[in-house]
Scaffold this motif. Sequence first.
Motif, PDB file in Angstrom:
ATOM      1  N   GLN A  73     -51.382  69.503  13.282  1.00  0.00           N
ATOM      2  CA  GLN A  73     -50.562  69.678  14.650  1.00  0.00           C
ATOM      3  C   GLN A  73     -51.630  70.537  15.404  1.00  0.00           C
ATOM      4  OE1 GLN A  73     -46.551  70.749  13.447  1.00  0.00           O
ATOM      5  NE2 GLN A  73     -46.249  68.734  14.417  1.00  0.00           N
ATOM      6  N   LEU A 122     -43.231  62.910  16.186  1.00  0.00           N
ATOM      7  CA  LEU A 122     -43.532  64.520  16.373  1.00  0.00           C
ATOM      8  C   LEU A 122     -44.189  64.631  17.861  1.00  0.00           C
ATOM      9  CD1 LEU A 122     -45.124  65.162  12.956  1.00  0.00           C
ATOM     10  CD2 LEU A 122     -43.130  66.010  13.931  1.00  0.00           C
ATOM     11  N   SER A 137     -49.793  65.490  17.251  1.00  0.00           N
ATOM     12  CA  SER A 137     -49.597  65.413  15.690  1.00  0.00           C
ATOM     13  C   SER A 137     -50.623  64.095  15.055  1.00  0.00           C
ATOM     14  CB  SER A 137     -48.368  65.357  14.980  1.00  0.00           C
ATOM     15  OG  SER A 137     -47.651  66.474  15.369  1.00  0.00           O
ATOM     16  N   GLU A 185     -40.578  66.008  19.548  1.00  0.00           N
ATOM     17  CA  GLU A 185     -40.956  67.543  19.400  1.00  0.00           C
ATOM     18  C   GLU A 185     -42.111  68.188  20.097  1.00  0.00           C
ATOM     19  OE1 GLU A 185     -41.064  68.974  15.226  1.00  0.00           O
ATOM     20  OE2 GLU A 185     -39.357  67.749  14.923  1.00  0.00           O
TER      21      GLU A 185
END
Length: 290
Positions: free
Chosen positions: A177, A146, A154, A150
């Motif tokens: 997050q 993550l 997180s 992305e």
Amino acid sequence: MDKLVKSIAESGFFRAFVLDATKTVQTAQDKHHTLSSSTVALGRALIANLILASNQKGESKVTLKIIGNSSFGHIISVASNKGEVKGYIQNTGVDIKKTATGEVLVGPFMGQGHFISIVDYGIGNPYTSTTPLISGEIGEDLAYYLTESEQTPSAVGLNVLLDDKDQVKVAGGFMLQVLPGASEEEIARYEKRVQDMPALSQLLQEENPTQAILAALYGEESYKILAEEPLSFHCDCSRERFEAALLTLPKADLQAMKDEDHGAEITCQFCGTPYTFTESDLEDLIHDQA
């Protein structure tokens, strides 16, 4: 009932997804007859994929492939953003614990490999993203994915706790997050709470596990519940699907199954459901190919 709760801090700078997935992981264990380490590894993968899928829009599905080169082999899961998940682990029989504590071991038996997410939006050209496995503990690998893939810092916790008979007692997890605009001071507060929070296995045994996890993550800070969504182990396999697969085989292969094997049995990898095709069924398929 298993559920995923989506929440956001009143400040708008942090969000948390928390999951109680006990029945979902119990069903996976029942279907695949996994031993302790394999149960925990598969369970964590299913929970990780439910987190990934819950963040998608439309009628999307996420295929998660955790490709290791050690005892477990590959773990494959498919989840929808409607809270349905299925999956399997190549080696169902890994059963290794620390002798002193009885703790089920996972990370050392994943080995080197990759964490691969494939998002299918149902419009062709699925999006694939890959990061290396950093520990094999799956929760840490998801957090790394993550953050790296992305670009969203997180914290992730995943847990599958077994009882004294190695059956799933509780299972669940969380994803916290940091969203754009958060100050260093706020981030430090959340980091400290995550570090100091009780063991996830303990929180999952509370009367209301999702509420207990949210309280541990947010502390005294206000937050809003955005959604509560049901979760379940669900396989969409069918006899018709396997018939279609058989029809793609050369006619000579179908004829050999009929003449030499006197039928065929195909078992769904994701849920273990067997589908039997008799000689007569195969003859019909051969005729359909003509």
